[in-house]
Write an enzyme that holds these catalytic residues in place. Structure first.
Site, PDB file in Angstrom:
ATOM      1  N   PHE A  11       0.438  -1.164  -0.090  1.00 34.87           N
ATOM      2  CA  PHE A  11       0.078   0.070   0.172  1.00 34.87           C
ATOM      3  C   PHE A  11       0.626   1.560  -0.101  1.00 34.87           C
ATOM      4  CE2 PHE A  11      -2.512   2.570   2.876  1.00 34.87           C
ATOM      5  CZ  PHE A  11      -2.653   3.423   2.326  1.00 34.87           C
ATOM      6  N   GLY A  36       1.524  -7.595  -0.750  1.00 34.96           N
ATOM      7  CA  GLY A  36       1.120  -6.643  -1.756  1.00 34.96           C
ATOM      8  C   GLY A  36       1.118  -7.421  -3.505  1.00 34.96           C
ATOM      9  N   ALA A  75       6.691  -5.445   5.722  1.00 38.55           N
ATOM     10  CA  ALA A  75       6.874  -6.294   7.375  1.00 38.55           C
ATOM     11  C   ALA A  75       5.222  -6.834   7.513  1.00 38.55           C
ATOM     12  CB  ALA A  75       6.633  -4.875   8.002  1.00 38.55           C
ATOM     13  N   SER A 117       6.556   1.787  13.545  1.00 42.38           N
ATOM     14  CA  SER A 117       5.491   2.704  13.523  1.00 42.38           C
ATOM     15  C   SER A 117       4.868   2.813  14.781  1.00 42.38           C
ATOM     16  CB  SER A 117       4.255   0.984  13.496  1.00 42.38           C
ATOM     17  OG  SER A 117       2.889   0.951  14.408  1.00 42.38           O
ATOM     18  N   TYR A 141       3.232  -7.113  17.589  1.00 42.37           N
ATOM     19  CA  TYR A 141       3.496  -6.054  16.636  1.00 42.37           C
ATOM     20  C   TYR A 141       4.323  -5.237  17.469  1.00 42.37           C
ATOM     21  CZ  TYR A 141       3.274  -3.130  13.200  1.00 42.37           C
ATOM     22  OH  TYR A 141       3.286  -1.498  11.962  1.00 42.37           O
ATOM     23  N   VAL A 184      -8.800   0.424   9.676  1.00 36.81           N
ATOM     24  CA  VAL A 184     -10.174   0.948   8.926  1.00 36.81           C
ATOM     25  C   VAL A 184     -10.559   2.406   8.470  1.00 36.81           C
ATOM     26  CG1 VAL A 184      -9.740   2.887  10.919  1.00 36.81           C
ATOM     27  CG2 VAL A 184     -11.975   1.701  10.869  1.00 36.81           C
ATOM     28  N   ILE A 200     -17.605  -0.999  13.357  1.00 39.90           N
ATOM     29  CA  ILE A 200     -16.421  -0.257  14.581  1.00 39.90           C
ATOM     30  C   ILE A 200     -17.044  -0.511  15.616  1.00 39.90           C
ATOM     31  CG2 ILE A 200     -16.565   1.649  16.321  1.00 39.90           C
ATOM     32  CD1 ILE A 200     -18.269   3.481  14.216  1.00 39.90           C
ATOM     33  N   PHE A 201     -15.007  -1.047  15.813  1.00 42.21           N
ATOM     34  CA  PHE A 201     -15.537  -2.589  16.856  1.00 42.21           C
ATOM     35  C   PHE A 201     -14.717  -1.667  18.244  1.00 42.21           C
ATOM     36  CE2 PHE A 201     -13.989  -5.406  12.711  1.00 42.21           C
ATOM     37  CZ  PHE A 201     -14.724  -5.921  13.176  1.00 42.21           C
ATOM     38  N   GLY A 267      -5.130  -6.092  22.497  1.00 40.69           N
ATOM     39  CA  GLY A 267      -3.460  -5.471  21.373  1.00 40.69           C
ATOM     40  C   GLY A 267      -4.154  -4.138  20.643  1.00 40.69           C
TER      41      GLY A 267
END
Length: 322
Positions: A11, A36, A75, A117, A141, A184, A200-201, A267
């Site tokens: 992306f 990818g 990654a 990140s 992660y 999201v 939505i979580f 997480g």
């Protein structure tokens, strides 16, 4: 300059490859295509389809491409995948990074720019987070990205590489897939173009710092010319998931729809925003695309059939008609 982009069929990588080409650089791509897509890579750009975990193959690619600078974006990027299989996350994000750094050291690469990140910070004590904030990742992660940062620092300090670490906030925009890179925004776009409400979580009151993908590509180019070091790549602004859903529904003309709420996922942090002032001062970089405009461009891309072919993807990301 000769450059190599790992994850260049992904992306963010696809937009970075285009930005490098537009700036006159020579580009090669290393990507195992697990997430990818080959069609994201522009015609004429060499694509080496190998995994970072294959040390011999990585060494061969760096020797053949002879890059002066490497952008390391490849990654394992999904928090939930890392929770299920932390050893695979470790293999890609840490061992794979060391394999690449070793090849860079061996073959005379001058500069490595690493895509890290916001997940390395964990739960913030105060926002927006500056680079000096303590790093206490909440997921494997985040831990693997922080460990890889440590290797970047070590190679930069003792083995002659100029290394730059860019800690991305929540990157979004055309080309991001709900199935692969997650996110999201990608999920909302995929549902809304089908006339379905966003899902939505959790409560939706959790916040993120949403940074548009072309702004991230520009930050990488700025890092190529700037000093090594550690830089946040974000807007410094929090936006709640509920606010994001509202923007999507307004832009889509579906303001009558109500989001669907589901249980929170493990997480994930409650709030996040990254202070970009160091990047502004030392790299001369500032974000240019605000959230509403970025949502509009992402919806336009999704409505066009979510094209992945490099030229159409990048035209739509730039807000230009297909």
């Amino acid at each position: 300059m000769r450059t190599l982009v790992t994850g260049g069929a992904g992306f963010v990588g696809a937009h970075l490859v285009r930005a490098l080409l537009d700036a006159g650089h020579t580009v090669a791509v290393l990507d195992d295509l697990s997430a990818g897509r080959a069609e994201r890579v522009p015609a004429g750009v060499p694509l080496y389809q190998i995994p970072l975990e294959d040390r011999t193959a990585v060494d061969r690619v760096v020797a053949e491409a002879r890059p002066q600078a490497v952008f390391h974006l490849a990654a394992q990027v999904d928090v939930q995948t890392a929770l299920r299989d932390p050893l695979q996350d470790l293999a890609v994000n840490v061992t794979g990074t060391v394999n690449l750094l070793e090849a860079c050291r061996k073959h005379g690469v001058e500069r490595v720019i690493y895509a890290s990140s916001a997940a390395v910070y964990g739960a913030p004590a105060a926002l927006p987070l500056a680079e000096e904030a303590p790093c206490r990742p909440l997921s494997p992660y985040g831990a693997s990205k922080l460990a890889a940062e440590g290797y970047l620092w070590a190679y930069g300090q003792s083995l002659g590489l100029t290394t730059t670490i860019l800690r991305y906030a929540n990157v979004y925009g055309p080309g991001q897939e709900a199935r692969a890179e997650g996110g999201v925004v990608a999920s909302f776009a995929a549902r809304i173009v089908q006339g379905q409400p966003p899902r939505i979580f959790g409560s939706g009151h959790q916040t993120r710092d949403f940074i548009y993908v072309t702004d991230v590509a520009r930050a990488n180019l700025a890092a190529l010319e700037g000093p090594g070091g550690l830089f946040n790549v974000g807007t410094g602004q929090e936006a709640s998931i509920r606010e994001l859903a509202r923007l999507f529904l307004e832009e889509a003309g579906l303001a009558h729809l109500e989001p669907v709420f589901e249980a929170a996922r493990p997480g994930e942090i409650e709030r996040s925003a990254l202070d970009p002032r160091r990047a502004q001062a030392q790299l001369g970089w500032t974000p240019q695309v605000d959230l509403r405009e970025g949502v509009a461009r992402t919806l336009a891309w999704a409505r066009a059939g979510s094209p992945m072919e490099a030229d159409a993807l990048c035209r739509l990301a730039g807000g230009r008609p297909r």
